[in-house]
Design a protein around this motif. Structure first.
Motif, mmCIF file in Angstrom:
data_model
loop_
_atom_site.group_PDB
_atom_site.id
_atom_site.type_symbol
_atom_site.label_atom_id
_atom_site.label_comp_id
_atom_site.label_asym_id
_atom_site.label_seq_id
_atom_site.Cartn_x
_atom_site.Cartn_y
_atom_site.Cartn_z
ATOM 1 N N ARG A 136 -128.081 -16.486 33.838
ATOM 2 C CA ARG A 136 -128.846 -15.888 32.748
ATOM 3 C C ARG A 136 -128.191 -14.622 32.174
ATOM 4 N NH1 ARG A 136 -133.858 -16.774 30.901
ATOM 5 N NH2 ARG A 136 -134.290 -18.188 32.633
ATOM 6 N N PRO A 137 -127.677 -13.703 33.020
ATOM 7 C CA PRO A 137 -127.031 -12.512 32.443
ATOM 8 C C PRO A 137 -125.830 -12.868 31.564
ATOM 9 C CG PRO A 137 -127.531 -12.154 34.756
ATOM 10 C CD PRO A 137 -127.762 -13.602 34.495
ATOM 11 N N GLN A 138 -125.053 -13.867 31.988
ATOM 12 C CA GLN A 138 -123.890 -14.254 31.197
ATOM 13 C C GLN A 138 -124.318 -14.939 29.900
ATOM 14 O OE1 GLN A 138 -120.793 -16.850 33.046
ATOM 15 N NE2 GLN A 138 -119.432 -15.199 32.389
ATOM 16 N N SER A 140 -127.008 -14.249 28.269
ATOM 17 C CA SER A 140 -127.474 -13.161 27.402
ATOM 18 C C SER A 140 -126.303 -12.454 26.732
ATOM 19 C CB SER A 140 -128.294 -12.153 28.216
ATOM 20 O OG SER A 140 -129.468 -12.742 28.716
ATOM 21 N N ARG A 141 -125.232 -12.234 27.489
ATOM 22 C CA ARG A 141 -124.059 -11.575 26.898
ATOM 23 C C ARG A 141 -123.396 -12.476 25.864
ATOM 24 N NH1 ARG A 141 -123.344 -10.321 32.384
ATOM 25 N NH2 ARG A 141 -121.592 -11.759 32.601
ATOM 26 N N PHE A 142 -123.371 -13.774 26.129
ATOM 27 C CA PHE A 142 -122.811 -14.714 25.159
ATOM 28 C C PHE A 142 -123.648 -14.703 23.882
ATOM 29 C CE2 PHE A 142 -122.823 -19.146 23.478
ATOM 30 C CZ PHE A 142 -121.519 -19.176 23.011
ATOM 31 N N MET A 143 -124.958 -14.693 24.049
ATOM 32 C CA MET A 143 -125.864 -14.646 22.907
ATOM 33 C C MET A 143 -125.598 -13.397 22.068
ATOM 34 S SD MET A 143 -130.027 -14.675 23.012
ATOM 35 C CE MET A 143 -130.104 -13.170 23.966
ATOM 36 N N ASP A 144 -125.451 -12.257 22.726
ATOM 37 C CA ASP A 144 -125.190 -11.008 22.009
ATOM 38 C C ASP A 144 -123.866 -11.069 21.255
ATOM 39 O OD1 ASP A 144 -127.536 -9.947 22.941
ATOM 40 O OD2 ASP A 144 -126.605 -8.836 24.589
ATOM 41 N N SER A 145 -122.857 -11.692 21.873
ATOM 42 C CA SER A 145 -121.537 -11.747 21.245
ATOM 43 C C SER A 145 -121.561 -12.577 19.969
ATOM 44 C CB SER A 145 -120.502 -12.314 22.223
ATOM 45 O OG SER A 145 -120.625 -13.715 22.365
ATOM 46 N N VAL A 146 -122.419 -13.601 19.928
ATOM 47 C CA VAL A 146 -122.519 -14.447 18.738
ATOM 48 C C VAL A 146 -123.377 -13.779 17.668
ATOM 49 C CG1 VAL A 146 -123.293 -16.676 17.843
ATOM 50 C CG2 VAL A 146 -122.185 -16.549 20.080
ATOM 51 N N LEU A 147 -124.500 -13.211 18.091
ATOM 52 C CA LEU A 147 -125.431 -12.618 17.129
ATOM 53 C C LEU A 147 -124.893 -11.350 16.487
ATOM 54 C CD1 LEU A 147 -128.807 -13.038 19.031
ATOM 55 C CD2 LEU A 147 -128.033 -14.304 17.033
ATOM 56 N N ARG A 148 -123.972 -10.685 17.165
ATOM 57 C CA ARG A 148 -123.496 -9.386 16.690
ATOM 58 C C ARG A 148 -122.948 -9.454 15.270
ATOM 59 N NH1 ARG A 148 -119.777 -8.256 20.586
ATOM 60 N NH2 ARG A 148 -121.519 -7.876 21.998
ATOM 61 N N LYS A 149 -122.315 -10.571 14.922
ATOM 62 C CA LYS A 149 -121.709 -10.683 13.601
ATOM 63 C C LYS A 149 -122.562 -11.476 12.619
ATOM 64 C CE LYS A 149 -116.944 -10.050 15.071
ATOM 65 N NZ LYS A 149 -115.552 -10.565 15.008
ATOM 66 N N SER A 150 -123.784 -11.812 13.022
ATOM 67 C CA SER A 150 -124.675 -12.535 12.117
ATOM 68 C C SER A 150 -126.056 -11.894 12.138
ATOM 69 C CB SER A 150 -124.774 -14.002 12.529
ATOM 70 O OG SER A 150 -123.519 -14.619 12.467
ATOM 71 N N PRO A 151 -126.156 -10.627 11.765
ATOM 72 C CA PRO A 151 -127.409 -9.888 11.912
ATOM 73 C C PRO A 151 -128.554 -10.407 11.065
ATOM 74 C CG PRO A 151 -125.852 -8.653 10.577
ATOM 75 C CD PRO A 151 -125.097 -9.815 11.139
ATOM 76 N N GLN A 207 -136.437 -28.239 26.697
ATOM 77 C CA GLN A 207 -137.668 -27.868 27.387
ATOM 78 C C GLN A 207 -137.837 -26.366 27.553
ATOM 79 O OE1 GLN A 207 -137.804 -30.008 31.098
ATOM 80 N NE2 GLN A 207 -137.718 -32.010 30.117
ATOM 81 N N ARG A 208 -136.728 -25.619 27.497
ATOM 82 C CA ARG A 208 -136.804 -24.181 27.753
ATOM 83 C C ARG A 208 -136.190 -23.388 26.606
ATOM 84 N NH1 ARG A 208 -133.768 -23.030 33.091
ATOM 85 N NH2 ARG A 208 -132.142 -24.021 31.831
ATOM 86 N N ARG A 209 -136.601 -22.138 26.489
ATOM 87 C CA ARG A 209 -136.054 -21.267 25.445
ATOM 88 C C ARG A 209 -134.551 -21.072 25.619
ATOM 89 N NH1 ARG A 209 -140.898 -17.732 23.657
ATOM 90 N NH2 ARG A 209 -139.475 -16.187 22.803
ATOM 91 N N ALA A 210 -134.099 -20.949 26.883
ATOM 92 C CA ALA A 210 -132.667 -20.748 27.125
ATOM 93 C C ALA A 210 -131.857 -21.921 26.590
ATOM 94 C CB ALA A 210 -132.407 -20.557 28.618
ATOM 95 N N ASP A 211 -132.382 -23.147 26.757
ATOM 96 C CA ASP A 211 -131.691 -24.334 26.249
ATOM 97 C C ASP A 211 -131.661 -24.318 24.719
ATOM 98 O OD1 ASP A 211 -131.700 -25.062 28.937
ATOM 99 O OD2 ASP A 211 -133.536 -26.229 28.721
ATOM 100 N N LEU A 212 -132.772 -23.898 24.122
ATOM 101 C CA LEU A 212 -132.859 -23.797 22.665
ATOM 102 C C LEU A 212 -131.842 -22.789 22.139
ATOM 103 C CD1 LEU A 212 -134.467 -24.451 20.004
ATOM 104 C CD2 LEU A 212 -135.921 -22.496 20.584
ATOM 105 N N ILE A 213 -131.733 -21.661 22.828
ATOM 106 C CA ILE A 213 -130.806 -20.611 22.413
ATOM 107 C C ILE A 213 -129.363 -21.107 22.465
ATOM 108 C CG2 ILE A 213 -129.826 -18.384 23.113
ATOM 109 C CD1 ILE A 213 -132.688 -17.583 23.977
ATOM 110 N N LEU A 214 -128.973 -21.697 23.598
ATOM 111 C CA LEU A 214 -127.582 -22.129 23.743
ATOM 112 C C LEU A 214 -127.239 -23.220 22.739
ATOM 113 C CD1 LEU A 214 -124.933 -21.843 25.251
ATOM 114 C CD2 LEU A 214 -125.719 -23.604 26.839
ATOM 115 N N GLN A 215 -128.132 -24.177 22.547
ATOM 116 C CA GLN A 215 -127.853 -25.267 21.611
ATOM 117 C C GLN A 215 -127.592 -24.736 20.209
ATOM 118 O OE1 GLN A 215 -130.390 -28.901 19.684
ATOM 119 N NE2 GLN A 215 -130.323 -28.874 21.911
ATOM 120 N N ASN A 216 -128.364 -23.751 19.784
ATOM 121 C CA ASN A 216 -128.189 -23.202 18.443
ATOM 122 C C ASN A 216 -126.948 -22.331 18.332
ATOM 123 O OD1 ASN A 216 -130.570 -23.585 16.304
ATOM 124 N ND2 ASN A 216 -131.386 -23.789 18.368
#
Length: 226
Positions: A136-138, A140-151, A207-216
């Motif tokens: 989960r921590p990794q 979250s960091r991956f999510m931040d790295s992607v979102l950083r340039k698409s505010p 089924q989970r939010r984490a799966d939804l996040i990664l897929q997108n």
């Protein structure tokens, strides 16, 4: 127990240059739950994934440490040739710099070799069921790295079946906000947030939010990440 629709064993293809590792991984995936297809490949600059005749499989497990660049090309080739198949990566180096490229290319799981002995079968089952196997921590960091340039969320994966409100909720979910925080940010009730999140999970088949996040995040253009 992961089963395909016709109730046959779940097919897993193991890819590695090491016969000893292939034998060990095959032992970790017992019959009749899995139909395992070990395949020895000589990793290196000379390997062209496009020339590799891969068997049909619902899951591929790639030994990525021998040559990371080759493993990345192999993963990319599998995702293009068999987009419905899932991929799990085995690595020794679990730093963000080493793992993020595989997540960007569509891997749903990343395992350290020493953890595979006790976790590989569970990881395969989880990913086969539409989940992920990433710390989960990794994630979250991956999510931040992607979102950083698409505010502003202008690069959200296009889906014609999402309403404007669902797209709005989805982007805030991708930022890791709780239902209460989303409700406050969008000026709607928590009950309404739960309603939209439930619909998003159904539409994306997870089924989970984490799966939804990664897929997108994996559907976003590569230049939206570091």
């Amino acid at each position: 127990m992961p089963k395909q629709k016709n109730s046959r064993p779940f097919t897993v293809c193991l890819l590695s240059p090491h016969p000893g590792l292939l034998a060990e991984l095959q032992r970790l995936l017992p019959n009749p739950q899995f139909k395992v297809k070990p395949m020895r490949l000589k990793f290196g600059p000379g390997l062209d994934p496009g020339d590799v005749r891969l068997p049909r499989a619902s899951m591929f497990v790639i030994d990525a440490s021998p040559a990371r660049a080759t493993a990345e090309r192999l993963l990319d080739s599998i995702r293009k040739r068999s987009p419905k198949s899932h991929v799990i990566i085995l690595k020794e180096d679990m730093t963000d710099q080493a793992v993020f490229p595989f997540l960007r290319l569509g891997s749903k799981g990343v395992l350290r070799y020493e953890d595979a002995r006790r976790e590989l079968a569970r990881a395969v089952k989880a990913v086969a069921g539409g989940g992920i196997w990433i710390a989960r921590p990794q994630l979250s960091r991956f999510m931040d790295s992607v979102l950083r340039k698409s505010p502003k969320g202008q690069e959200l994966h296009e889906r014609g079946d999402l309403s404007p409100r669902e797209r709005e909720v989805l982007f805030v979910v991708l930022k890791g906000l709780s239902n209460k925080e989303i409700a406050s940010k969008l000026n709607i009730s928590e009950r309404t947030v739960k309603f939209h999140v439930s619909h998003l999970l159904q539409k994306f088949g997870v089924q989970r939010r984490a799966d939804l996040i990664l897929q997108n995040l994996q559907a976003w253009p590569a230049n939206s990440s570091d």
